[in-house]
Design a protein around this motif. Structure first.
Motif: not given
Length: 294
Positions: A160-167, A254-264
């Motif tokens: 009942v919801g889309p595939t998700l990802r935690a970052v 918009d750059g307020r947050l930076i994502q790291v370790l994206d590949a994992w």
């Protein structure tokens, strides 16, 4: 069996499931005093104590648990039989009892349930929002909504919801104090926020490398069991956080947050509505499933 005996057994099963005379009486449409009187009469007829009562709670005794295990499947079968008659009615009606996590309530039910109620005025929906895992059969729920990995294998599960990802994210101010991690092992040198599960454990950060899943339990300066508090600590620049990508996508863009370790950080199946395997689900539940899937 006389009709009154069947009524008393239904009343006993309701009290045993609700662990409360007040809640059970409300469900049965009778007064708490009348219900208590009926239970005393049932215990007297059977010559065994079925319920242990205190001033604050009620729970089945060992004998009561044995009786509940015996009569509950039969009562459930009767309820299913009555519910199946709705297939021969033109209108969708009845009550649907759901248990849902806080996240499911906020992301699925909040968006779709109001329109369903407007479209089906004869359907009553009762939602119990809690993050603990409920036994929907023993606790009298028609269905539950949880992440797919939490659903028992013997349940029918419908997305009942889309595939998700935690970052993993932090603010530019945070990364002025700490260099961005290049690999998961680098997280040991970072300050993080952690989520306290009902079990008492800290929720691990689930990562994957070359198809191998592993968990990181970060070094947490701040721990809470409330997502809003955790998010506030991350957005203040105090620590790294592990959050749903959809919740922070605009801030990353918009750059307020930076994502790291994206590949994992890999996708996982999202929210599923689940219910026991039955040949005939009540029409009201089927209609609700259709609405939530749309």
């Amino acid at each position: 069996m006389e009709r009154n005996e069947l009524n008393d057994l239904l009343a006993f099963a309701t009290v045993a499931r609700e662990r409360s005379f007040t809640r059970a009486a409300a469900k049965l449409g009778i007064s708490a005093s009348a219900l208590s009187h009926a239970m005393r009469n049932l215990e007297a007829r059977l010559d065994v104590r079925l319920l242990a009562r205190t001033t604050r709670s009620v729970a089945p005794t060992e004998a009561g648990e044995r009786l509940l295990d015996t009569v509950f499947p039969a009562l459930a079968s009767i309820e299913d039989g009555l519910a199946s008659l709705a297939h021969w009615r033109d209108s969708i009606s009845g009550t649907v009892r759901l248990t849902a996590s806080t996240y499911a309530a906020q992301t699925v039910l909040l968006q779709k349930l109001p329109a369903f109620l407007l479209a089906h005025p004869e359907v009553k929906v009762e939602v119990n929002v809690e993050d603990r895992l409920s036994d929907i059969v023993s606790e009298g729920f028609d269905a539950g909504i949880r992440f797919h990995m939490s659903v028992d294998k013997d349940m029918i599960a419908i997305p009942v919801g889309p595939t998700l990802r935690a970052v993993i994210i932090g603010t530019p101010a945070y990364f002025k104090r700490y260099p961005p991690p290049k690999k998961p092992a680098d997280l040991k040198d970072h300050v993080c926020v952690g989520f306290r599960l009902r079990s008492g454990a800290i929720m691990p950060w689930d990562l994957e490398e070359d198809g191998r899943e592993f968990n990181i339990r970060p070094n947490c300066q701040f721990i809470a069991n409330d997502g809003a508090l955790m998010a506030a600590a991350v957005r203040s620049g105090a620590a790294l956080g592990y959050m749903m990508e959809e919740e922070v996508a605009d801030e990353i863009a918009d750059g307020r947050l930076i994502q790291v370790l994206d590949a994992w950080c890999v996708p996982f199946p999202g929210l599923h509505l689940y219910h026991p395997s039955r040949r005939q689900s009540p029409p009201a539940l089927r209609a609700l499933i259709t609405a939530l899937r749309e």
